[in-house]
Design a protein around this motif. Structure first.
Motif, short mmCIF file in Angstrom:
data_model
loop_
_atom_site.label_atom_id
_atom_site.label_comp_id
_atom_site.label_asym_id
_atom_site.label_seq_id
_atom_site.Cartn_x
_atom_site.Cartn_y
_atom_site.Cartn_z
N THR A 82 0.84 -1.20 0.00
CA THR A 82 0.00 0.00 0.00
C THR A 82 0.87 1.25 0.00
N PRO A 83 0.63 2.21 -0.90
CA PRO A 83 1.41 3.46 -0.87
C PRO A 83 1.17 4.19 0.45
N ALA A 84 2.25 4.64 1.08
CA ALA A 84 2.10 5.38 2.34
C ALA A 84 1.41 6.71 2.08
N LEU A 85 1.86 7.40 1.04
CA LEU A 85 1.29 8.69 0.66
C LEU A 85 1.10 8.72 -0.85
N LEU A 86 0.11 9.49 -1.29
CA LEU A 86 -0.12 9.68 -2.72
C LEU A 86 0.58 10.95 -3.19
N PRO A 87 1.03 10.99 -4.44
CA PRO A 87 1.61 12.23 -4.97
C PRO A 87 0.57 13.37 -4.88
N ALA A 88 0.99 14.50 -4.37
CA ALA A 88 0.06 15.62 -4.17
C ALA A 88 -0.60 16.05 -5.48
N SER A 89 0.13 15.92 -6.59
CA SER A 89 -0.40 16.34 -7.89
C SER A 89 -1.50 15.42 -8.40
N GLU A 90 -1.58 14.17 -7.87
CA GLU A 90 -2.56 13.20 -8.35
C GLU A 90 -3.74 13.01 -7.40
N ALA A 91 -3.60 13.50 -6.17
CA ALA A 91 -4.65 13.30 -5.17
C ALA A 91 -5.71 14.39 -5.26
N GLN A 92 -6.94 14.04 -4.93
CA GLN A 92 -8.02 15.00 -4.92
C GLN A 92 -9.00 14.66 -3.80
N ASP A 93 -9.86 15.60 -3.47
CA ASP A 93 -10.86 15.36 -2.44
C ASP A 93 -11.92 14.39 -2.96
N LEU A 94 -12.39 13.52 -2.08
CA LEU A 94 -13.41 12.57 -2.47
C LEU A 94 -14.68 13.27 -2.92
N GLY A 95 -15.02 14.38 -2.24
CA GLY A 95 -16.24 15.12 -2.59
C GLY A 95 -16.23 15.61 -4.03
N SER A 96 -15.10 16.13 -4.48
CA SER A 96 -15.01 16.63 -5.86
C SER A 96 -15.10 15.48 -6.86
N LEU A 97 -14.52 14.32 -6.50
CA LEU A 97 -14.61 13.16 -7.38
C LEU A 97 -16.05 12.66 -7.49
#
Length: 341
Positions: free
Chosen positions: A174-189
């Motif tokens: 499991t990735p410890a952290l996601l790249p900030a450029s690829e992560a988004q809020d669940l609400g917006s998704l």
């Protein structure tokens, strides 16, 4: 195993990461002979034939997905995808031995019976479920053709991933952290999925696979207001794989070898229990969205409580990061195999 005792939950005594081993039972002579024939003669041949069929389905999925990209209208593209990818996923499950799926809608309230009634899960809704195998992904695609996401263990932001990435994820740490450029809020998704008709969004709050004997600590996905969407409905689901011999549960090891073992079985079983939608927690009842005068609900606590009752599993104090550490230790001891991290 004593060497893995560090990852045995102190509260429950359960080790949730080691691959399940069938219980040793006394068999008749006929059953023993059949077992030998299945394991060393018929099983391997059947598995090879099934794997070839699965490879053909995978190739067909690539072709149909490429054709689907030509559709401009989102609703038409979504309908085409449901018609093709979902059908191919169900065919793949059938070939793997999942001839029927035991699926029911369950009520946790006393006096109410379980039903086989289906509920329309819309694009932009959330499906929350436990995660014990890559086969989970195939069934969810066959049933809903959803959007899969990876979770950031610190911020609980999400990253949408393809079906193929989701299928391979259990074989990776499991990735410890996601790249900030690829992560988004669940609400917006969720809002994006609703507008573009992308399908429901599947969230595995444990953020790692287990051996199906217990639940890991769930990430507080709905704690951040940015992850909430008052129009989205939350559906809670539990998946189990009853098995007397080889288990379809996949927690560690070589994924292809495990798939070969699954395809050797005469048949496999999957039990799906979905909570009655009326009993599922609602995002609009969260403290950040709750109407004045109404008592707010901690959605994460409500989800955890429902999931434990629905799955009839206890929750350990272990997390996805413990699974990551366990895999690093396990593969360090294993000879001739290195995980993809």
């Amino acid at each position: 195993m004593e060497k893995f005792s560090k990852w045995r939950d102190s509260g429950t005594g359960i080790q949730p990461f080691l691959q399940p081993v069938p219980a040793r039972t006394q068999q008749s002579a006929a059953a023993s002979v059949f077992g030998v024939i299945k394991t060393y003669a018929v099983g391997p041949v059947a598995s090879v034939v099934r794997l070839v069929a699965l490879a053909a389905i995978a190739a067909l999925d690539v072709v149909t997905s490429a054709l689907g990209a030509l559709f401009v209208v989102p609703k038409v593209r979504r309908g085409y995808s449901r018609l093709t990818r979902s059908a191919l996923a169900r065919l793949a499950l059938f070939i793997m031995g999942f001839h029927t799926i035991d699926r029911k809608t369950v009520s946790l309230r006393k006096g109410r019976r379980s039903t086989t009634t289906t509920h329309r899960v819309e694009s932009g809704d959330v499906i929350v479920t436990n995660h014990t195998s890559y086969i989970d992904i195939l069934w969810l695609v066959a049933r809903y053709n959803p959007v899969f996401v990876e979770l950031d263990n610190a911020s609980t932001r999400v990253r949408p991933v393809s079906m193929w990435t989701a299928l391979r994820a259990p074989a990776r740490a499991t990735p410890a952290l996601l790249p900030a450029s690829e992560a988004q809020d669940l609400g917006s998704l969720l809002r994006d999925a609703r507008v573009k008709h992308l399908g429901p969004v599947v969230v595995f709050p444990e953020n790692a696979t287990t051996n199906g004997r217990a639940l890991l600590q769930l990430l507080p996905v709905f704690e951040d207001m940015a992850n909430l969407d008052e129009k989205a409905r939350v559906y809670v689901m539990a998946l189990k794989y009853p098995a007397q011999a080889f288990s379809p549960v996949y927690s560690l090891g070589n994924q292809f070898v495990h798939l070969f073992g699954v395809c050797m079985q005469v048949y496999n079983s999957l039990v799906v229990r979905m909570l009655d939608p009326e009993e599922c927690p609602r995002m609009k009842d969260a403290p950040a969205l709750c109407d004045e005068g109404k008592e707010p609900v901690d959605v994460d606590d409500a989800v955890a409580d429902r999931l434990m009752q629905l799955s009839r599993l206890r929750m350990t104090k272990l997390t996805a990061m413990d699974k990551r550490d366990f895999l690093a230790f396990y593969h360090k001891r294993a000879k001739g195999y290195r995980p993809t991290i």
